[in-house]
Scaffold this active site. Structure first.
Site, mmCIF file in Angstrom:
data_model
loop_
_atom_site.group_PDB
_atom_site.id
_atom_site.type_symbol
_atom_site.label_atom_id
_atom_site.label_comp_id
_atom_site.label_asym_id
_atom_site.label_seq_id
_atom_site.Cartn_x
_atom_site.Cartn_y
_atom_site.Cartn_z
ATOM 1 N N GLY A 29 0.834 -1.212 0.000
ATOM 2 C CA GLY A 29 0.000 0.000 0.000
ATOM 3 C C GLY A 29 0.858 1.248 0.000
ATOM 4 O O GLY A 29 0.522 2.256 0.625
ATOM 5 N N ALA A 30 1.979 1.166 -0.727
ATOM 6 C CA ALA A 30 2.939 2.285 -0.725
ATOM 7 C C ALA A 30 2.584 3.364 -1.733
ATOM 8 O O ALA A 30 3.308 4.331 -1.878
ATOM 9 C CB ALA A 30 4.350 1.749 -1.010
ATOM 10 N N VAL A 80 -2.997 -7.634 -2.521
ATOM 11 C CA VAL A 80 -2.883 -8.459 -1.308
ATOM 12 C C VAL A 80 -4.114 -9.341 -1.068
ATOM 13 O O VAL A 80 -4.097 -10.181 -0.183
ATOM 14 C CB VAL A 80 -2.586 -7.629 -0.034
ATOM 15 C CG1 VAL A 80 -1.219 -7.008 -0.078
ATOM 16 C CG2 VAL A 80 -3.668 -6.608 0.237
ATOM 17 N N SER A 158 -5.242 -0.684 13.807
ATOM 18 C CA SER A 158 -6.008 0.553 13.959
ATOM 19 C C SER A 158 -6.563 0.630 15.378
ATOM 20 O O SER A 158 -6.824 -0.407 16.005
ATOM 21 C CB SER A 158 -7.194 0.548 12.983
ATOM 22 O OG SER A 158 -8.111 1.572 13.314
ATOM 23 N N TYR A 171 -14.008 -4.279 9.443
ATOM 24 C CA TYR A 171 -12.703 -3.613 9.585
ATOM 25 C C TYR A 171 -12.130 -3.842 10.984
ATOM 26 O O TYR A 171 -10.938 -4.175 11.134
ATOM 27 C CB TYR A 171 -12.903 -2.121 9.313
ATOM 28 C CG TYR A 171 -11.642 -1.285 9.333
ATOM 29 C CD1 TYR A 171 -10.743 -1.319 8.265
ATOM 30 C CD2 TYR A 171 -11.354 -0.434 10.403
ATOM 31 C CE1 TYR A 171 -9.593 -0.535 8.272
ATOM 32 C CE2 TYR A 171 -10.212 0.355 10.415
ATOM 33 C CZ TYR A 171 -9.340 0.295 9.345
ATOM 34 O OH TYR A 171 -8.192 1.077 9.354
ATOM 35 N N ALA A 172 -12.960 -3.700 12.016
ATOM 36 C CA ALA A 172 -12.490 -3.894 13.399
ATOM 37 C C ALA A 172 -12.030 -5.333 13.610
ATOM 38 O O ALA A 172 -10.996 -5.577 14.252
ATOM 39 C CB ALA A 172 -13.591 -3.539 14.389
ATOM 40 N N ALA A 173 -12.765 -6.288 13.043
ATOM 41 C CA ALA A 173 -12.368 -7.704 13.182
ATOM 42 C C ALA A 173 -11.027 -7.937 12.499
ATOM 43 O O ALA A 173 -10.147 -8.636 13.031
ATOM 44 C CB ALA A 173 -13.441 -8.605 12.584
ATOM 45 N N LYS A 175 -8.642 -5.764 12.003
ATOM 46 C CA LYS A 175 -7.561 -5.066 12.691
ATOM 47 C C LYS A 175 -7.277 -5.685 14.059
ATOM 48 O O LYS A 175 -6.133 -5.696 14.519
ATOM 49 C CB LYS A 175 -7.891 -3.571 12.819
ATOM 50 C CG LYS A 175 -7.934 -2.842 11.468
ATOM 51 C CD LYS A 175 -6.594 -2.929 10.735
ATOM 52 C CE LYS A 175 -6.541 -2.097 9.474
ATOM 53 N NZ LYS A 175 -5.242 -2.192 8.794
HETATM 54 P P1 NAP Z 1 -5.317 4.865 1.816
HETATM 55 O O1 NAP Z 1 -4.840 6.244 1.591
HETATM 56 O O2 NAP Z 1 -6.674 4.476 1.355
HETATM 57 O O3 NAP Z 1 -4.235 3.852 1.184
HETATM 58 C C1 NAP Z 1 -4.480 2.488 1.159
HETATM 59 C C2 NAP Z 1 -3.319 1.827 0.439
HETATM 60 O O4 NAP Z 1 -3.574 0.409 0.402
HETATM 61 C C3 NAP Z 1 -3.164 2.300 -0.980
HETATM 62 O O5 NAP Z 1 -1.791 2.439 -1.273
HETATM 63 C C4 NAP Z 1 -3.760 1.158 -1.802
HETATM 64 O O6 NAP Z 1 -3.089 1.068 -3.036
HETATM 65 C C5 NAP Z 1 -3.424 -0.036 -0.926
HETATM 66 N N1 NAP Z 1 -4.304 -1.172 -1.167
HETATM 67 C C6 NAP Z 1 -5.646 -1.259 -0.968
HETATM 68 N N2 NAP Z 1 -6.095 -2.462 -1.354
HETATM 69 C C7 NAP Z 1 -5.012 -3.147 -1.805
HETATM 70 C C8 NAP Z 1 -4.826 -4.433 -2.355
HETATM 71 N N3 NAP Z 1 -5.867 -5.285 -2.542
HETATM 72 N N4 NAP Z 1 -3.590 -4.824 -2.707
HETATM 73 C C9 NAP Z 1 -2.538 -3.980 -2.544
HETATM 74 N N5 NAP Z 1 -2.642 -2.749 -2.045
HETATM 75 C C10 NAP Z 1 -3.872 -2.334 -1.683
HETATM 76 O O7 NAP Z 1 -5.278 4.488 3.358
HETATM 77 P P2 NAP Z 1 -4.313 4.911 4.571
HETATM 78 O O8 NAP Z 1 -5.089 5.807 5.436
HETATM 79 O O9 NAP Z 1 -2.966 5.308 4.065
HETATM 80 O O10 NAP Z 1 -4.246 3.497 5.317
HETATM 81 C C11 NAP Z 1 -3.094 2.684 5.332
HETATM 82 C C12 NAP Z 1 -3.260 1.662 6.450
HETATM 83 O O11 NAP Z 1 -3.453 2.339 7.689
HETATM 84 C C13 NAP Z 1 -4.493 0.755 6.270
HETATM 85 O O12 NAP Z 1 -4.179 -0.549 6.702
HETATM 86 C C14 NAP Z 1 -5.502 1.377 7.216
HETATM 87 O O13 NAP Z 1 -6.447 0.447 7.652
HETATM 88 C C15 NAP Z 1 -4.601 1.848 8.333
HETATM 89 N N6 NAP Z 1 -5.184 2.893 9.178
HETATM 90 C C16 NAP Z 1 -5.532 4.106 8.664
HETATM 91 C C17 NAP Z 1 -6.091 5.063 9.501
HETATM 92 C C18 NAP Z 1 -6.498 6.426 9.024
HETATM 93 O O14 NAP Z 1 -7.103 7.170 9.831
HETATM 94 N N7 NAP Z 1 -6.216 6.814 7.790
HETATM 95 C C19 NAP Z 1 -6.310 4.766 10.850
HETATM 96 C C20 NAP Z 1 -5.949 3.520 11.348
HETATM 97 C C21 NAP Z 1 -5.392 2.588 10.493
HETATM 98 P P3 NAP Z 1 -3.766 0.637 -4.450
HETATM 99 O O15 NAP Z 1 -5.188 1.116 -4.420
HETATM 100 O O16 NAP Z 1 -2.899 1.286 -5.465
HETATM 101 O O17 NAP Z 1 -3.642 -0.857 -4.478
#
Ligand code: NAP
Length: 264
Positions: A29-30, A80, A158, A171-173, A175
């Site tokens: 998810g980079a 993934v 999370s 999502y909670a499950a 995480k």
């Molecule tokens: P984001 O901006 O939506 O980015 C999500 C990333 O995951 C994107 O790079 C996306 O890339 C990738 N992704 C999604 N589905 C994928 C798949 N099937 N295969 C490979 N890559 C995939 O979200 P973020 O806020 O940066 O979140 C990153 C992590 O932090 C997540 O695990 C999220 O649950 C966690 N998190 C976020 C928050 C928050 O408040 N933002 C809070 C707690 C936890 P592509 O679409 O290009 O594949």
């Protein structure tokens, strides 16, 4: 000295404070958000970064940012939610870079909805992407870390995995599952020089949270003692620390990056 820019990138490659020079790190998810910030930070710490996600165009833009700051990056196509894609990506990274010592399982999705209306597909998709994906990619790369008798696995969970959230049962499950996976992996691989930790962000300003209604955002903020939303750079700082040589006695831990909204 490294300088943080407003997007959480680091502007210049710094000293090897974290002992990561020459290490190889794979970040899922980079292509944006927290994953992008982690990639920029680890590259600024001297690691060669393998950037993985579905969107090649976005990954290439991040790779260009890494290169512009003096770091080294390669991009890899990865879904993934697909075991075949995970295996192919792991093979490609190992073939190109020879090893993976740091794995950041960050890719994640939400499919929010109340339980009474949630479809099985919405539950399964989130579990497969957020939890099964982290399990399979770790399984595919851990032997590379075992060979070198050094490794760091960081799983992004999370605050919601700790507290639960109405409308986010799937999502909670996923995480909460990440936290259990983290502790189990930590126990299994401790004897091999590999630490496994989780980072639990609170409310971080990224695309994932951008569309929440303003009233909901304000309600969340009211429960954040530090009085601000988090940034992707806040999370990247915690990830880089847990990857560092100095964090070598920390394993099975969940590090909260939530401004105090939950103190477990
Ligand atoms: P984001 O901006 O939506 O980015 C999500 C990333 O995951 C994107 O790079 C996306 O890339 C990738 N992704 C999604 N589905 C994928 C798949 N099937 N295969 C490979 N890559 C995939 O979200 P973020 O806020 O940066 O979140 C990153 C992590 O932090 C997540 O695990 C999220 O649950 C966690 N998190 C976020 C928050 C928050 O408040 N933002 C809070 C707690 C936890 P592509 O679409 O290009 O594949």
């Amino acid at each position: 000295m490294n300088e943080q820019d407003t997007n959480g990138a680091t502007a210049a490659k710094g000293e090897d404070t974290y002992g990561l020079n020459g290490k190889v790190a794979l970040i899922t998810g980079a292509s944006q958000g927290i994953g992008r910030a982690c990639a920029l930070r680890l590259a600024a710490c001297g690691a060669t970064v393998a950037l993985a996600a579905r969107s090649q165009e976005k990954l290439q833009a991040v790779a260009a940012e890494v290169a512009a700051a003096g770091g080294q990056a390669r991009t890899y196509s990865l879904d993934v939610s697909s075991e075949d894609s995970i295996k192919a990506c792991a093979r490609a990274v190992l073939a190109d870079l020879g090893k993976v010592e740091i794995l950041v399982n960050n890719a994640g999705i939400t499919r929010d909805g109340l339980v009474l209306r949630m479809k099985l597909s919405e539950f399964d998709d989130v579990l497969r992407t957020n939890l099964t994906g982290a399990f399979l990619l770790t399984q595919a790369l851990i032997s590379s870390m075992m060979k070198g008798r050094w490794g760091r696995v960081i799983n992004i969970t999370s605050v919601v995995g700790q507290t639960g959230a109405a409308g986010q049962a799937n999502y909670a499950a996923s995480k909460a599952g990440i936290i259990g996976l983290t502790k189990s992996l930590a126990r299994e691989f401790a004897g091999r020089g590999i630490t496994v930790n989780a980072v639990a962000p609170g409310f971080i300003q990224t695309a994932m949270t951008a569309d929440l209604p303003e009233a909901q955002k304000a309600a969340i903020l009211a429960h954040v003692p530090l009085g601000r939303y988090g940034s992707d750079a806040d999370v990247a700082s915690a990830v880089a620390f847990l990857c560092s040589v100095g964090a070598g006695y920390i394993t099975g831990h969940t590090l909260d990056v939530n401004g105090g909204m939950y103190m477990g």
